[in-house]
Write an enzyme that holds these catalytic residues in place. Structure first.
Site, PDB file in Angstrom:
ATOM      1  N   HIS A 127       3.067  -8.496 -14.922  1.00 28.62           N
ATOM      2  CA  HIS A 127       3.100  -9.917 -14.533  1.00 28.62           C
ATOM      3  C   HIS A 127       3.016 -10.784 -15.800  1.00 28.62           C
ATOM      4  O   HIS A 127       2.957 -12.004 -15.712  1.00 28.62           O
ATOM      5  CB  HIS A 127       1.900 -10.253 -13.644  1.00 28.62           C
ATOM      6  N   SER A 132       2.305 -16.793   0.392  1.00 23.72           N
ATOM      7  CA  SER A 132       2.066 -15.356   0.335  1.00 23.72           C
ATOM      8  C   SER A 132       0.810 -15.046  -0.486  1.00 23.72           C
ATOM      9  O   SER A 132      -0.042 -14.237  -0.112  1.00 23.72           O
ATOM     10  CB  SER A 132       3.288 -14.668  -0.284  1.00 23.72           C
ATOM     11  N   LYS A 192       5.062 -10.333   6.020  1.00 23.95           N
ATOM     12  CA  LYS A 192       6.215 -10.636   6.882  1.00 23.95           C
ATOM     13  C   LYS A 192       7.535 -10.319   6.196  1.00 23.95           C
ATOM     14  O   LYS A 192       8.510  -9.994   6.847  1.00 23.95           O
ATOM     15  CB  LYS A 192       6.203 -12.118   7.249  1.00 23.95           C
TER      16      LYS A 192
HETATM   17  P1  PAP Z   1       2.350  -8.334  -5.688  1.00 26.99           P
HETATM   18  O1  PAP Z   1       2.646  -9.392  -6.700  1.00 26.99           O
HETATM   19  O2  PAP Z   1       0.918  -8.361  -5.222  1.00 26.99           O
HETATM   20  O3  PAP Z   1       2.800  -6.970  -6.106  1.00 26.99           O
HETATM   21  P2  PAP Z   1       4.736  -8.698  -4.175  1.00 26.99           P
HETATM   22  O4  PAP Z   1       5.169  -7.361  -3.754  1.00 26.99           O
HETATM   23  O5  PAP Z   1       5.420  -9.315  -5.347  1.00 26.99           O
HETATM   24  O6  PAP Z   1       3.166  -8.722  -4.374  1.00 26.99           O
HETATM   25  O7  PAP Z   1       4.949  -9.726  -2.982  1.00 26.99           O
HETATM   26  C1  PAP Z   1       4.529  -9.451  -1.688  1.00 26.99           C
HETATM   27  C2  PAP Z   1       5.546 -10.116  -0.775  1.00 26.99           C
HETATM   28  O8  PAP Z   1       6.716  -9.288  -0.687  1.00 26.99           O
HETATM   29  C3  PAP Z   1       5.018 -10.263   0.645  1.00 26.99           C
HETATM   30  O9  PAP Z   1       5.635 -11.435   1.148  1.00 26.99           O
HETATM   31  P3  PAP Z   1       5.063 -12.270   2.380  1.00 26.99           P
HETATM   32  O10 PAP Z   1       3.616 -12.478   2.164  1.00 26.99           O
HETATM   33  O11 PAP Z   1       5.828 -13.563   2.359  1.00 26.99           O
HETATM   34  O12 PAP Z   1       5.370 -11.473   3.594  1.00 26.99           O
HETATM   35  C4  PAP Z   1       5.549  -8.992   1.293  1.00 26.99           C
HETATM   36  O13 PAP Z   1       5.600  -9.042   2.688  1.00 26.99           O
HETATM   37  C5  PAP Z   1       6.930  -8.925   0.679  1.00 26.99           C
HETATM   38  N1  PAP Z   1       7.521  -7.583   0.717  1.00 26.99           N
HETATM   39  C6  PAP Z   1       6.911  -6.386   0.479  1.00 26.99           C
HETATM   40  N2  PAP Z   1       7.778  -5.386   0.641  1.00 26.99           N
HETATM   41  C7  PAP Z   1       8.952  -5.940   1.006  1.00 26.99           C
HETATM   42  C8  PAP Z   1      10.241  -5.402   1.348  1.00 26.99           C
HETATM   43  N3  PAP Z   1      10.467  -4.095   1.343  1.00 26.99           N
HETATM   44  N4  PAP Z   1      11.224  -6.270   1.673  1.00 26.99           N
HETATM   45  C9  PAP Z   1      10.999  -7.603   1.675  1.00 26.99           C
HETATM   46  N5  PAP Z   1       9.818  -8.175   1.383  1.00 26.99           N
HETATM   47  C10 PAP Z   1       8.800  -7.346   1.059  1.00 26.99           C
END
Ligand code: PAP
Length: 348
Positions: free
Chosen positions: A153, A184, A313
């Site tokens: 990051h 998020s 989501k």
């Molecule tokens: P991180 O920075 O903690 O690693 P990161 O994976 O970048 O988090 O972001 C999480 C977001 O990606 C979540 O979004 P939301 O809160 O708006 O739902 C998560 O749901 C979404 N996410 C995780 N996996 C996928 C996927 N396979 N396809 C699309 N969105 C995803």
């Protein structure tokens, strides 16, 4: 194609004493950290007491700042390294799965793929997590096979020259509409907050986010750093948007394969390999797997997160359910002003 082993397969090296650990050098970084920390501006933290501002970016004082200094002073990149860089909550988990599946597609079958039983964060480790103080002397990144897949990051301008040097490694950056990032992130940190830490309201989180005070923020500076670098060295940095990935996953995954030096052959395309990868890494698939529903992600001794929290989501525009009209207008206005003239835009 060089084989990559997921970090689980590398775990057996964790007890090997590392030659890389030079206690004098580490001591110097520790001293730099101890001397620097007290002089840094402080801002309110989202789940720690405060964040500190270092070289223009807001970091957690105990983890992110320390790790950043370690990376700046000691990390030795390889030309074959592949870094996934992102502002938190921009699509890191998804892209980890996609890159891992793309790079290793001749190594694993889709029916018994490691991503079916191992979370994306275990297949594609955070560089930061492996550099936590306790692990430094026992986890030797030098022993990872090439190409190393590492995620960060860290803002582009804070990376050491050895990483941004034109000859060295490649970066894939993913960004996302800041309104979705904010929502998020707020919901995610609400789940992780220690019980004794008072909850933070959406209004307060919004205010802090607008002021740039959030982990690795300001959001706009983070995104612009990678955006501008990607324009200067497109062969080194692939700049992606979560929204484009949602809209045209096949197109983006093919671009990813080309950029990483693992282009899909016509035969693979006609056999539907790109579709298989997209399906394997889809939110609908990953979020329902046992490993992502019940297992935890151990980033360090003190940071253990339920894998399910990385899947909420997975939609574009969920901010509509949370932000007021005034919030949307203000955030869009800031984004417009910050990105003006850069050529980068987010759809609203
Ligand atoms: P991180 O920075 O903690 O690693 P990161 O994976 O970048 O988090 O972001 C999480 C977001 O990606 C979540 O979004 P939301 O809160 O708006 O739902 C998560 O749901 C979404 N996410 C995780 N996996 C996928 C996927 N396979 N396809 C699309 N969105 C995803």
């Amino acid at each position: 194609m060089a084989a990559f082993q997921p970090s689980l397969e590398c775990e057996n090296i964790s007890n090997i004493h590392s030659d890389q650990t030079d206690s004098d050098l580490i001591q110097k970084t520790d001293e730099r950290y101890r001397e620097t920390l007290p002089n840094l501006p402080k801002g309110k933290g989202w789940m720690t007491e405060h964040l500190v501002q270092y070289q223009g970016f807001w970091l957690t004082p105990n983890a992110a700042l320390k790790i950043l200094m370690w990376v700046q002073d000691h990390f030795k990149p390889r030309p074959t390294d592949i870094f996934l860089a992102s502002f938190p909550k921009s699509g890191t988990t998804w892209l980890k799965a996609l890159i891992f599946a793309t790079v290793n597609r001749t190594r694993y079958g889709f029916a018994d793929h490691p991503l079916l039983t191992t979370g994306p964060h275990d297949c594609f480790p955070f560089l930061d997590a492996h550099l936590q103080e306790k692990d430094r002397s026992r986890f030797d990144l030098d022993r990872f096979p090439s190409p190393r897949l590492l995620s960060i990051h860290i803002p582009y301008i804070l990376l050491p020259n050895s990483m941004t040097d034109h000859q060295s490694c490649r970066f894939v950056y993913i960004c996302r509409d800041p309104k979705d990032v904010l929502v998020s992130k707020w919901l995610f940190l609400n789940k992780l907050r220690p019980k004794d830490f008072p909850p933070i309201s959406l209004e307060e989180a919004f205010e802090l986010f607008c002021q740039g005070i959030s982990h690795y923020g300001p959001f706009w500076d983070h995104v612009l750093g990678y955006w501008e670098a990607s324009l200067e060295t497109p062969e080194k940095i692939l700049f992606l948007k979560y929204e484009d990935l949602k809209k045209e996953p096949l197109v983006v995954v093919k671009r990813l394969g080309d950029f990483l030096g693992y282009p899909f052959s016509l035969e693979e395309e006609s056999k539907g390999v790109v579709e298989e990868i997209v399906k394997l890494c889809s939110f609908e698939n990953l979020s329902t797997l046992e490993v992502n529903k019940v297992s935890v992600q151990k980033f360090s001794k003190d940071t253990i997160i339920d894998n399910r929290h990385f899947f909420r989501k997975g939609k574009v525009g969920d901010w509509k359910s949370y932000l007021t009209t005034e919030m949307v207008e203000r955030l869009d206005e800031i984004t417009y002003e910050k990105l003006l003239g850069s050529g980068l835009v987010f759809g609203s």
